[in-house]
Design an enzyme around this catalytic site. Structure first.
Site, short mmCIF file in Angstrom:
data_model
loop_
_atom_site.label_atom_id
_atom_site.label_comp_id
_atom_site.label_asym_id
_atom_site.label_seq_id
_atom_site.Cartn_x
_atom_site.Cartn_y
_atom_site.Cartn_z
N SER A 131 36.97 37.44 38.02
CA SER A 131 36.83 39.32 37.81
C SER A 131 36.54 40.35 38.27
CB SER A 131 35.16 39.43 36.70
OG SER A 131 35.56 40.58 36.12
N TYR A 155 25.91 37.91 35.09
CA TYR A 155 27.55 38.18 34.38
C TYR A 155 28.22 37.78 35.59
CZ TYR A 155 32.35 37.88 33.48
OH TYR A 155 34.04 38.04 33.24
N LYS A 159 30.06 35.08 38.50
CA LYS A 159 31.76 35.46 39.27
C LYS A 159 31.36 35.32 41.16
CE LYS A 159 34.05 34.76 35.80
NZ LYS A 159 34.62 33.81 34.68
P1 NAD Z 1 37.11 33.20 25.63
O1 NAD Z 1 35.92 33.79 25.62
O2 NAD Z 1 38.17 34.31 25.35
O3 NAD Z 1 38.20 32.01 26.97
C1 NAD Z 1 37.16 31.37 27.87
C2 NAD Z 1 37.83 30.22 26.96
O4 NAD Z 1 36.02 29.29 27.93
C3 NAD Z 1 36.36 30.00 25.73
O5 NAD Z 1 37.90 29.55 24.32
C4 NAD Z 1 35.38 29.46 24.97
O6 NAD Z 1 35.07 28.57 24.35
C5 NAD Z 1 35.67 28.43 26.79
N1 NAD Z 1 34.01 27.12 27.13
C6 NAD Z 1 33.19 28.18 27.78
N2 NAD Z 1 32.26 27.46 28.16
C7 NAD Z 1 33.14 26.53 28.25
C8 NAD Z 1 32.53 25.01 28.55
N3 NAD Z 1 31.07 25.27 28.95
N4 NAD Z 1 33.38 24.22 28.66
C9 NAD Z 1 34.62 24.10 27.87
N5 NAD Z 1 34.92 25.10 27.49
C10 NAD Z 1 34.11 26.38 27.55
O7 NAD Z 1 37.21 34.42 27.62
P2 NAD Z 1 38.85 35.22 28.23
O8 NAD Z 1 38.91 36.56 27.78
O9 NAD Z 1 39.69 34.57 27.92
O10 NAD Z 1 38.75 34.71 29.88
C11 NAD Z 1 38.82 33.79 30.16
C12 NAD Z 1 38.05 34.06 31.86
O11 NAD Z 1 38.44 35.49 32.91
C13 NAD Z 1 36.44 33.65 31.79
O12 NAD Z 1 36.16 33.39 32.70
C14 NAD Z 1 35.86 35.38 31.96
O13 NAD Z 1 35.49 35.13 32.71
C15 NAD Z 1 37.30 35.86 32.96
N6 NAD Z 1 37.95 37.81 32.52
C16 NAD Z 1 37.63 38.09 31.44
C17 NAD Z 1 38.35 39.39 31.94
C18 NAD Z 1 38.32 40.43 30.43
O14 NAD Z 1 38.10 41.21 30.15
N7 NAD Z 1 38.61 39.23 29.25
C19 NAD Z 1 38.29 39.70 32.72
C20 NAD Z 1 37.79 39.58 33.91
C21 NAD Z 1 36.90 38.08 34.17
#
Ligand code: NAD
Ligand code: UDP
Length: 375
Positions: A131, A155, A159
Site C-alpha cells: 500500500s 496497518y 505492510k
Molecule cells: P478487502 O477487505 O475487501 O479484502 C481482503 C480480504 O481478506 C477480505 O475478504 C477478508 O475477509 C480477507 N481476509 C482477512 N484476513 C484473512 C485471513 N486471515 N485469512 C483469509 N482471508 C482473510 O480489502 P481490499 O480493499 O480488497 O484489499 C485487499 C488487499 O489490498 C489488503 O491486503 C489491503 O491491505 C490492500 N490494500 C487495499 C487498499 C484499499 O484502499 N482498498 C489500498 C492499499 C492496499
C-alpha cells in the site's frame, strides 16, 4: 475448474475481497485457473457467485484462514498451484491503532505462515498487496518507489514489515520471485455494476461514503479538513479504478520471472482533492452530495499521488480509466446493489463448506462439478 495441468493455477488469498474479486475475473479471462481462499472476515461468499456469472467460469473456493497452516498445506497438496497473489489481510487504519495486535497477528503472522507453506511446497512466485500507506505523509509528490518509507500507523507498518520479510526472503533464495504492489486509492467497480466495494457498517473510505449519501442511506458527507495547504484546502489522493488495479496484478504475475524482489507503485499519477471527487461524482450521477467540512481526520496525509513510471517500464502497465469512469462505475454498483452483496444470495450448503480435502484428492473431477454448481 479444469484439472488439466496446462493452465497455470493461481492461489488467491482474500479472494472474496474488493480488489481480489476484480482480479479473479481478469485472471479467468486470461485463461488462468484460480483457487481462492478467504476467511470471510470482511466479505461474503456471494462474491463467488458473481464471479462465476460474469466470467462464465468457476473457481475453487474454500473458506480458509491464512493462519490455518494445515488447511493451507492441504490446498497446496491437492491443487497444482504455481503462484500466489496475496490479498488477505485487515486494512482499517483506525482499527489498527486501537487494536494493533489484531493487525500484527493477522497480516504479519498470516503472511509468515503462508510463506512457510509456499516454501514447503516449492511454490515461490508471489505478488503481494502492499500500500502507498508505507510512504506515510510523503514530503514530496509524485511518490516514487525510492521515496522515504515512514508508515504512520500499525496497518502501514504491517505492510512495511512484510515488504522487508519478502525482500529478505528473495535475497536468501534466488528461486523466489516476488513483487510487492503499492496501491494508491482503489475505487470504482466492475463496469457491469455486479461487483464492487461492500464495506460493512459505516464506510471509512470516501467513495463508498459518497455513494451511500447519494442513494439516501446517509444524510451528508463529512469532509475531513478544509484547511490543508492544497488549492481548495482538502486532501489530495491518487484514485485508481479497481479494474486497472486488477490488470496491474496480471501484468505483475506475468513478469515475476524476470526478477527476485520488486516493489512497484500502482497509481494513475494524478491527484484529486476531496472536493474535486465530490464534483466529479455529482457530474456523472446527476445527484447533489450534501457535505460539511469538519475537523481533520487524525493521521491523514495532505497529498499522496504516485509516480507510476516504474510500473510502465517494468510491467508495460498503466491506468486507463479516469475519475469520471471510476465515479460512474461505483455509482452503478451502488444503484444496482443498494445493500451490497446479500448474504443469502449464495446458499453454500454447509456440507460443502465442510468438504474434506481428502475427498477432493480422490474425486477431483466430481468435486470440480460440485464447485461449478455451487459457486
Ligand atoms: P478487502 O477487505 O475487501 O479484502 C481482503 C480480504 O481478506 C477480505 O475478504 C477478508 O475477509 C480477507 N481476509 C482477512 N484476513 C484473512 C485471513 N486471515 N485469512 C483469509 N482471508 C482473510 O480489502 P481490499 O480493499 O480488497 O484489499 C485487499 C488487499 O489490498 C489488503 O491486503 C489491503 O491491505 C490492500 N490494500 C487495499 C487498499 C484499499 O484502499 N482498498 C489500498 C492499499 C492496499
Ligand atoms: N475523506 C473524507 N470523508 C470521508 C472519508 C474520507 O473527507 O468520509 C477524505 C480523507 O480525509 C482523505 C480522502 O477522503 O483525504 C480519501 O480517504 P480514504 O479513507 O478513502 O482513503 P485514504 O487515502 O485515507 O486511504
Amino acid at each position: 475448474m479444469s484439472t488439466s495441468q496446462s493452465r497455470p493455477v493461481v492461489l488467491i488469498t482474500g479472494a472474496t475481497g474488493f480488489i481480489a474479486s476484480h482480479t479473479i475475473i481478469q485472471l479467468l479471462e486470461e485463461g488462468y485457473d484460480v483457487v481462492g481462499i478467504d476467511n470471510l472476515a470482511n466479505s461474503k461468499k456471494a462474491v463467488i457467485n458473481r464471479i462465476t456469472a460474469l466470467s462464465d467460469r468457476s473457481i475453487i473456493f474454500r473458506p480458509v484462514d491464512i493462519r490455518d497452516e494445515k488447511a493451507l498445506d492441504e490446498l497446496f497438496t491437492v491443487y497444482p498451484i504455481n503462484s500466489v497473489i496475496h490479498f488477505a489481510g485487515y486494512k482499517a487504519v483506525g482499527e489498527s491503532v486501537e487494536d494493533p495486535m489484531l493487525y500484527y497477528s493477522n497480516n504479519m503472522k498470516g503472511t509468515t505462515i503462508l510463506l512457510e507453506v509456499m516454501a514447503k511446497h516449492g511454490v515461490k512466485n508471489l505478488v503481494f498487496s502492499s500500500s502507498c500507506t508505507v510512504y506515510g505523509n510523503a514530503e514530496q509528490c509524485p511518490i516514487t518507489e525510492e521515496s522515504p518509507l515512514q508508515p504512520g500507523n500499525p496497518y502501514g507498518r504491517t505492510k512495511w514489515m512484510i515488504e522487508h520479510m519478502l525482500s529478505d526472503l528473495a535475497a536468501s533464495d534466488p528461486e523466489w520471485h516476488i513483487t510487492s504492489l503499492r496501491y494508491f486509492n482503489p475505487i470504482g467497480a466492475h463496469p457491469s455494476g455486479e461487483m464492487g466495494e461492500d464495506p460493512s457498517g459505516i464506510p471509512n473510505n470516501l467513495i463508498p461514503y459518497i455513494t451511500q449519501v447519494a442513494i439516501g442511506k446517509r444524510e451528508k458527507l463529512y469532509v475531513f479538513g478544509g484547511d490543508y495547504p492544497t488549492e481548495d484546502g482538502t486532501c489530495i489522493r491518487d484514485y485508481i479504478h479497481v479494474c486497472d488495479l486488477a490488470a496491474g496484478h496480471i501484468a505483475a504475475l506475468e513478469s515475476l520471472h524476470g526478477n527476485g524482489y520488486e516493489v512497484i507503485n500502482l497509481g494513475t499519477g494524478k491527484g484529486y482533492s476531496v472536493l474535486e471527487v465530490i464534483r466529479t461524482f455529482e457530474k456523472v450521477s446527476g445527484v447533489t452530495i450534501p457535505y460539511e467540512i469538519v475537523d481533520r481526520r487524525e493521521g491523514d496525509a495532505v497529498e499522496v499521488w504516485a509516480d507510476p513510471t516504474k510500473a510502465y517500464k517494468k510491467l508495460y502497465w498503466r491506468a486507463l480509466f479516469d475519475l469520471e469512469r471510476m465515479c460512474n462505475d461505483a455509482w452503478l454498483w451502488q444503484l444496482r446493489n443498494p445493500e451490497g452483496y446479500r448474504s443469502n444470495e449464495l446458499p453454500f450448503a454447509s456440507s460443502e463448506d465442510q468438504f474434506s480435502l481428502s475427498t477432493i484428492i480422490d474425486h477431483s473431477t466430481k468435486i470440480t462439478l460440485r464447485d461449478t454448481k455451487t459457486a
